[in-house]
Design a protein around this motif. Structure first.
Motif, short mmCIF file in Angstrom:
data_model
loop_
_atom_site.label_atom_id
_atom_site.label_comp_id
_atom_site.label_asym_id
_atom_site.label_seq_id
_atom_site.Cartn_x
_atom_site.Cartn_y
_atom_site.Cartn_z
N PHE A 165 33.95 46.91 43.78
CA PHE A 165 34.49 46.38 45.03
C PHE A 165 35.14 47.50 45.83
O PHE A 165 35.87 48.31 45.29
N GLY B 2 30.02 35.82 45.22
CA GLY B 2 29.51 36.35 46.49
C GLY B 2 30.55 36.52 47.58
O GLY B 2 30.19 36.83 48.72
N MET B 3 31.83 36.28 47.25
CA MET B 3 32.83 36.35 48.31
C MET B 3 33.94 37.35 48.03
O MET B 3 34.90 37.42 48.76
N GLY B 4 33.83 38.11 47.01
CA GLY B 4 34.88 39.08 46.72
C GLY B 4 36.19 38.37 46.39
O GLY B 4 36.21 37.24 45.95
N LEU B 5 37.29 39.04 46.64
CA LEU B 5 38.61 38.47 46.39
C LEU B 5 39.26 38.11 47.72
O LEU B 5 39.26 38.91 48.65
N ARG B 6 39.83 36.94 47.78
CA ARG B 6 40.51 36.50 49.00
C ARG B 6 41.98 36.23 48.69
O ARG B 6 42.29 35.57 47.71
N LEU B 7 42.82 36.72 49.56
CA LEU B 7 44.26 36.63 49.33
C LEU B 7 44.78 35.24 49.66
O LEU B 7 44.56 34.73 50.75
N GLN C 170 38.79 34.40 43.43
CA GLN C 170 37.50 35.07 43.46
C GLN C 170 36.40 34.04 43.27
O GLN C 170 36.37 33.34 42.25
N PHE D 249 43.27 35.59 40.39
CA PHE D 249 43.82 36.86 39.94
C PHE D 249 45.17 37.09 40.59
O PHE D 249 45.35 36.89 41.79
N TYR E 137 45.17 36.07 44.37
CA TYR E 137 43.84 36.05 44.96
C TYR E 137 43.01 34.97 44.26
O TYR E 137 43.25 34.62 43.12
N PHE F 166 39.02 42.87 50.78
CA PHE F 166 38.02 43.26 49.80
C PHE F 166 36.60 43.07 50.32
O PHE F 166 36.32 42.15 51.10
N GLY F 167 35.72 43.93 49.84
CA GLY F 167 34.30 43.75 50.06
C GLY F 167 33.76 42.68 49.13
O GLY F 167 34.48 42.19 48.24
N THR F 168 32.51 42.31 49.31
CA THR F 168 31.92 41.23 48.53
C THR F 168 31.37 41.69 47.20
O THR F 168 30.93 40.88 46.40
N GLY F 169 31.38 42.99 46.95
CA GLY F 169 31.02 43.50 45.64
C GLY F 169 29.58 43.95 45.52
O GLY F 169 28.69 43.43 46.19
N GLN G 182 36.15 39.99 55.96
CA GLN G 182 35.63 40.53 54.71
C GLN G 182 34.84 41.78 55.07
O GLN G 182 34.26 41.89 56.14
N LEU H 66 45.32 43.95 51.07
CA LEU H 66 43.99 44.54 50.97
C LEU H 66 42.96 43.55 51.46
O LEU H 66 43.09 42.36 51.25
#
Lengths: 110, 115
Positions: free
Chosen positions: B88, A40-45, A37, A90, A35, B105-108, B3, B103
């Motif tokens: 998250f 403001g965008m969280g985690l992206r695969l 990170q 990550f 991922y 994920f949300g933005t937190g 997202q 998964l």
């Protein structure tokens, strides 16, 4: 039992350089993931693997390649780094639904 | 890519207060997960939910799987300083027993405790 480890922890690259991030897990998990990170965008695969010798694209695969030659290792490669790849990376592994994350690699591309 | 919408984005509370945050999606999931991330570390799983309507607790944390399967909620009661971090949500839709475990994920939600 170290869980998921990542190497290196920090790295600074110049645009156009290449590098490989290493992820290792000692839990005998089949699934592994990379991922990124960003704020403001969280985690992206980026890419994932469902077993040794297999890989698949995730949500944001462009500019990255991966390999899973051994079950315990999942490598993420950047062939020609770009500033847009500045991020925290990550790795995670899982047996089923619970993903266990590594501590992250902070990459800066100048 | 999809997202999840997570709110609020940040919270500033005093120690001892209760906290509520939620996550919504335009599509359904059959698993909802809540993670916490401390500074400089990877996310750590707090609670996993597997069934619509399910309410699960882990100490002072309680999470619910929304009945529509498109949302989930996390509550923290009587917050303490070590609750500080980013929370998250993550949704998962398993296609088959051998399907991928991706998964979304949300933005937190960044939680800060004011002294």
């Amino acid at each position: 039992n170290a869980g998921v480890t990542q190497t290196p922890k920090f790295r600074v690259l110049k645009t156009g350089q290449s590098m490989t991030l290493l992820c290792a897990q000692d839990m005998n998990h089949e699934y592994m993931y990379w991922y990124r990170q960003d704020p403001g965008m969280g985690l992206r695969l980026i890419h994932y693997s469902v077993g040794e010798g297999t890989t698949a694209k995730g949500e944001v695969p462009d500019g990255y390649n991966v390999s899973r030659l051994k079950k315990q290792n999942f490598l993420l490669g950047l062939e020609s780094a770009a500033p847009s790849q500045t991020s925290v990376y990550f790795c995670a592994s899982s047996l089923s639904d619970t993903q266990y994350f590594g501590p992250g690699t902070r990459l800066t591309v100048l | 890519g999809q997202q999840l919408n997570q709110s609020p984005q940040s919270m500033f509370i005093q120690e001892g207060e209760d906290v509520s945050m939620n996550c919504t999606s335009s599509s359904i999931f059959n698993t909802w997960l809540w993670y916490k991330q401390d500074p400089g570390e990877g996310p750590v799983l707090l609670i996993a939910l597997y069934k619509a309507g399910e309410l699960t607790s882990n100490g002072r944390l309680t999470a619910q799987f929304g009945i529509t399967r498109k949302d989930s909620f996390l509550n923290i009661s009587a917050s303490i300083p070590s609750d500080v971090g980013i929370y998250f949500c993550a949704g998962q839709l398993l296609v088959s027993n051998f399907g991928n475990e991706k998964l979304t994920f949300g933005t937190g939600t960044r939680l800060t405790i004011i002294p």
